[in-house]
Design a protein around this motif. Structure first.
Motif, PDB file in Angstrom:
ATOM      1  N   GLN A  66     -30.332 -54.171  -2.889  1.00  0.00           N
ATOM      2  CA  GLN A  66     -30.099 -55.632  -2.625  1.00  0.00           C
ATOM      3  C   GLN A  66     -30.241 -56.459  -3.928  1.00  0.00           C
ATOM      4  N   MET A  67     -30.985 -56.216  -4.627  1.00  0.00           N
ATOM      5  CA  MET A  67     -31.091 -56.936  -5.843  1.00  0.00           C
ATOM      6  C   MET A  67     -29.929 -56.742  -6.942  1.00  0.00           C
ATOM      7  N   LEU A 155     -21.929 -55.776   0.642  1.00  0.00           N
ATOM      8  CA  LEU A 155     -23.038 -56.714   0.588  1.00  0.00           C
ATOM      9  C   LEU A 155     -22.580 -57.456  -0.937  1.00  0.00           C
ATOM     10  N   THR A 156     -22.202 -57.124  -1.989  1.00  0.00           N
ATOM     11  CA  THR A 156     -21.921 -57.717  -3.124  1.00  0.00           C
ATOM     12  C   THR A 156     -20.844 -58.778  -2.720  1.00  0.00           C
ATOM     13  N   ILE A 157     -19.787 -58.434  -1.998  1.00  0.00           N
ATOM     14  CA  ILE A 157     -18.576 -59.231  -1.615  1.00  0.00           C
ATOM     15  C   ILE A 157     -18.989 -60.259  -0.785  1.00  0.00           C
ATOM     16  N   PRO A 217     -28.755 -60.035   6.199  1.00  0.00           N
ATOM     17  CA  PRO A 217     -29.590 -59.208   5.296  1.00  0.00           C
ATOM     18  C   PRO A 217     -30.443 -60.238   4.596  1.00  0.00           C
ATOM     19  N   ILE A 218     -31.767 -59.955   4.386  1.00  0.00           N
ATOM     20  CA  ILE A 218     -32.941 -60.777   3.958  1.00  0.00           C
ATOM     21  C   ILE A 218     -32.358 -61.673   2.516  1.00  0.00           C
ATOM     22  N   THR A 288     -23.989 -50.773 -13.807  1.00  0.00           N
ATOM     23  CA  THR A 288     -23.779 -50.550 -12.627  1.00  0.00           C
ATOM     24  C   THR A 288     -23.624 -48.972 -12.561  1.00  0.00           C
ATOM     25  N   GLY A 289     -23.306 -48.190 -13.718  1.00  0.00           N
ATOM     26  CA  GLY A 289     -23.128 -46.987 -13.453  1.00  0.00           C
ATOM     27  C   GLY A 289     -24.263 -46.018 -14.020  1.00  0.00           C
ATOM     28  N   GLU A 290     -25.345 -46.708 -14.376  1.00  0.00           N
ATOM     29  CA  GLU A 290     -26.534 -46.201 -14.748  1.00  0.00           C
ATOM     30  C   GLU A 290     -27.740 -46.078 -13.819  1.00  0.00           C
ATOM     31  N   GLY A 291     -27.280 -46.074 -12.512  1.00  0.00           N
ATOM     32  CA  GLY A 291     -28.201 -45.699 -11.561  1.00  0.00           C
ATOM     33  C   GLY A 291     -28.838 -47.000 -10.948  1.00  0.00           C
ATOM     34  N   THR A 292     -29.460 -46.913  -9.779  1.00  0.00           N
ATOM     35  CA  THR A 292     -30.068 -48.021  -9.047  1.00  0.00           C
ATOM     36  C   THR A 292     -31.300 -48.556  -9.887  1.00  0.00           C
ATOM     37  N   GLY A 293     -31.141 -50.151  -9.987  1.00  0.00           N
ATOM     38  CA  GLY A 293     -32.093 -50.805 -10.870  1.00  0.00           C
ATOM     39  C   GLY A 293     -31.621 -51.389 -12.374  1.00  0.00           C
ATOM     40  N   ALA A 294     -30.806 -50.637 -12.862  1.00  0.00           N
ATOM     41  CA  ALA A 294     -30.339 -50.724 -14.227  1.00  0.00           C
ATOM     42  C   ALA A 294     -29.964 -52.212 -14.215  1.00  0.00           C
ATOM     43  N   VAL A 295     -29.066 -52.652 -13.458  1.00  0.00           N
ATOM     44  CA  VAL A 295     -28.381 -54.249 -13.301  1.00  0.00           C
ATOM     45  C   VAL A 295     -29.704 -55.010 -13.136  1.00  0.00           C
ATOM     46  N   SER A 296     -30.490 -54.785 -12.200  1.00  0.00           N
ATOM     47  CA  SER A 296     -31.639 -55.552 -12.095  1.00  0.00           C
ATOM     48  C   SER A 296     -32.691 -55.661 -13.260  1.00  0.00           C
TER      49      SER A 296
END
Length: 556
Positions: A66-67, A155-157, A217-218, A288-296
């Motif tokens: 979500q983040m 969700l991003t859109i 969504p929260i 975005t291609g480095e797995g969950t959490g990389a962007v955050s």
């Protein structure tokens, strides 16, 4: 031919005699320091609230899907905001508004302000509509890898469409900020981002429990907070500007010389100031291609690093630009050189120690700020690694905020464009190379190297344009500050390591003790080392830090 004539030929300035009575008095170097202190104090409050906002988000969402979706969704309107509304618009508008104020007085300046506000409303309104309509292809362009996680791209859109109107609100806020800064009214504009953070925090906390009850969504709660925060950011400045005599009028005259000058500078200005934001966007896309959490992790790290940029870099640049523009309007090359030199040396004194400190204390700082709720120890490690790689670019980011408006003040918008394009290309090349060897941390390091490159080339060219910018003194100051900062960083690291081995618990109390003690020892060592190295800017930097304790109402 004297120096003033040579510089005037380089500047291509019209021969309009200024009217001294129509503008505020020029600021001295000490007044710039005081003004920067006022701005820094207000900005510090805003940055602290920004960290509180990030803490709330980290507590509720950690560094999960979500983040990630929220960060990419906000990155799209925020990119346009930074390039168009706050970045290029401010760099083009403040020198032009200041020149009009200096040469012609307040009435023509207010008219120019209204023309710019209305042009922004039309332009950003059109961009908002297009952004909402084309949110889906934009999101797929920037985060195609999200399609591999069910619901993440959708969700991003959705969040992009919710947050795009923020651009229109913050565009008007940026115009109001430019007018107030030109009048040497710094405190209220510097506080306006704090209102954005207040709106975001209140909405996130207040609406998060409500969202599931209405089938939403929260993460929609902080997205709504972005809009409320943008509205508050605009609203807080309006009364202050009205007290100065500004009255809004729904007028638009595309033939107006001042408006045309702003628009002419804004076009290349979008590219000239684009390097940092485009580089961050490139980071987000590759992450975005480095797995969950990389962007955050990259987003959280950049936010922590941006705190000293906001407090020291932005505050000093904001105080310098109106004075710089006024010197340019009066064809005073010596005054411009002195102002740029003073601003850069003060900026180095604040940001070089901040860079070393962030690298030395990245882990305990990130843990203290974020490691609560859904934000785990592994999230701390990832964010701290990104922060340590981002930190070397801090000086570059801050120097650019002085260098780019300096070019616009002398009517050279071409150089920042060319350097920005070169910087973006360098960043893409570095990131593509480093992401394969270092992962997402390589993206942060590539961006930092590019920021230093950007600032170095701009200052080198600016030196030739102005016949020098007191380069030897700046380099000498950098060397002295650098040596003192290394001693400070070693002391900070040793103190944190000692306390960490003695008290390995990761409770808030222990982490706060580690950070507070390490910073306290570091500042004491910096004080001694700076004096031993003869860094004269240290006295001015201390004045900047404690400026709020002094009577500075006339510059606030």
């Amino acid at each position: 031919m004297g120096m003033s004539n040579v510089v005037r030929w380089r500047f291509h300035m019209p021969e309009e005699p200024p009217t001294p009575d129509s503008a505020p008095p020029q600021a001295t170097a000490s007044q710039i320091t005081k003004s920067a202190g006022v701005i820094g104090a207000a900005t510090m409050g805003s940055r602290v609230l920004g960290l509180v906002r990030d803490q709330v988000l980290a507590f509720l969402f950690g560094a999960g899907d979500q983040m990630d979706a929220y960060n990419i969704a906000f990155r799209i309107p925020n990119l346009v905001r930074d390039l168009f509304a706050e970045g290029a618009m401010s760099a083009a508008f403040v020198p032009t508004f200041t020149r009009t104020l200096t040469v012609s007085g307040r009435a023509p300046a207010w008219r120019l302000g209204n023309l710019v506000v209305n042009a922004l409303l039309l332009a950003t309104g059109a961009i908002v509509i297009l952004g909402i309509v084309f949110a889906s292809p934009l999101s797929r362009l920037f985060a195609s890898a999200y399609a591999e996680v069910p619901g993440k791209l959708e969700l991003t859109i959705f969040l992009s469409r919710v947050m795009f109107p923020f651009l229109l609100l913050v565009a008007v806020a940026a115009a109001l900020m430019g007018m107030l800064n030109s009048l040497h009214r710094f405190f209220v504009p510097a506080m306006s981002p704090a209102m954005f953070n207040v709106g975001s925090i209140v909405c996130t906390i207040g609406l998060a429990p409500v969202m599931p009850l209405v089938g939403m969504p929260i993460i929609l709660a902080p997205a709504i907070g972005v809009l409320v925060g943008g509205l508050l950011q605009m609203a807080i400045q309006w009364p202050a500007l009205r007290r100065e005599g500004y009255r809004y009028e729904p007028i638009l005259d595309v033939r107006d010389e001042g408006l045309r000058r702003v628009l002419t500078l804004m076009g290349p200005g979008v590219v000239g100031l684009a390097a940092v934001q485009i580089n961050l966007l490139v980071n987000s896309i590759l992450a975005t291609g480095e797995g969950t959490g990389a962007v955050s992790a990259l987003s959280y790290a950049f936010r922590v690093m941006y705190m000293p940029i906001g407090i020291f870099g932005v505050s000093i640049a904001t105080a310098v630009v109106p004075t710089l523009s006024r010197h340019a309007a009066r064809h005073d090359a010596a005054g411009m050189r002195e102002t740029i030199s003073a601003g850069l040396r003060l900026m180095l004194m604040m940001n070089v120690p901040a860079t070393v400190g962030l690298m030395a204390l990245a882990t305990p700082i990130v843990a203290l700020i974020f490691e609560h709720g859904r934000f785990t120890t592994s999230d701390t490690a990832a964010t701290a690694a990104a922060l340590a790689c981002y930190a070397p670019g801090l000086v570059g980011y801050s120097a650019v905020k002085i260098a780019v408006p300096s070019f616009y003040a002398i009517h050279d918008s071409r150089t920042p464009v060319l350097v920005s394009v070169a910087t973006v290309l360098l960043n893409i090349a570095l990131n593509l190379a480093l992401v394969h060897t270092m992962g997402f941390q390589g993206l942060a390091l590539g961006t930092a190297i590019s920021a230093v490159f950007n600032a170095s080339i701009l200052l080198w060219v600016l030196r030739s344009r102005l016949g020098g910018i007191d380069g030897r003194r700046i380099v000498s100051s950098f060397a002295r500050i650098g040596v003192a900062s290394l001693a400070m960083g070693a002391a900070a690291w040793a103190t944190d390591a000692a306390i960490g081995s003695w008290m390995p618990e990761r409770t808030i109390a222990v982490l706060a003790l580690r950070v507070a003690a390490s910073i306290g020892v570091a500042l004491a060592v910096l004080d001694v080392a700076a004096r031993a190295c003869g860094a004269e800017e240290f006295r001015e930097a201390r004045a900047l830090l404690f400026a709020r304790l002094r009577p500075v109402r006339r510059t606030s």
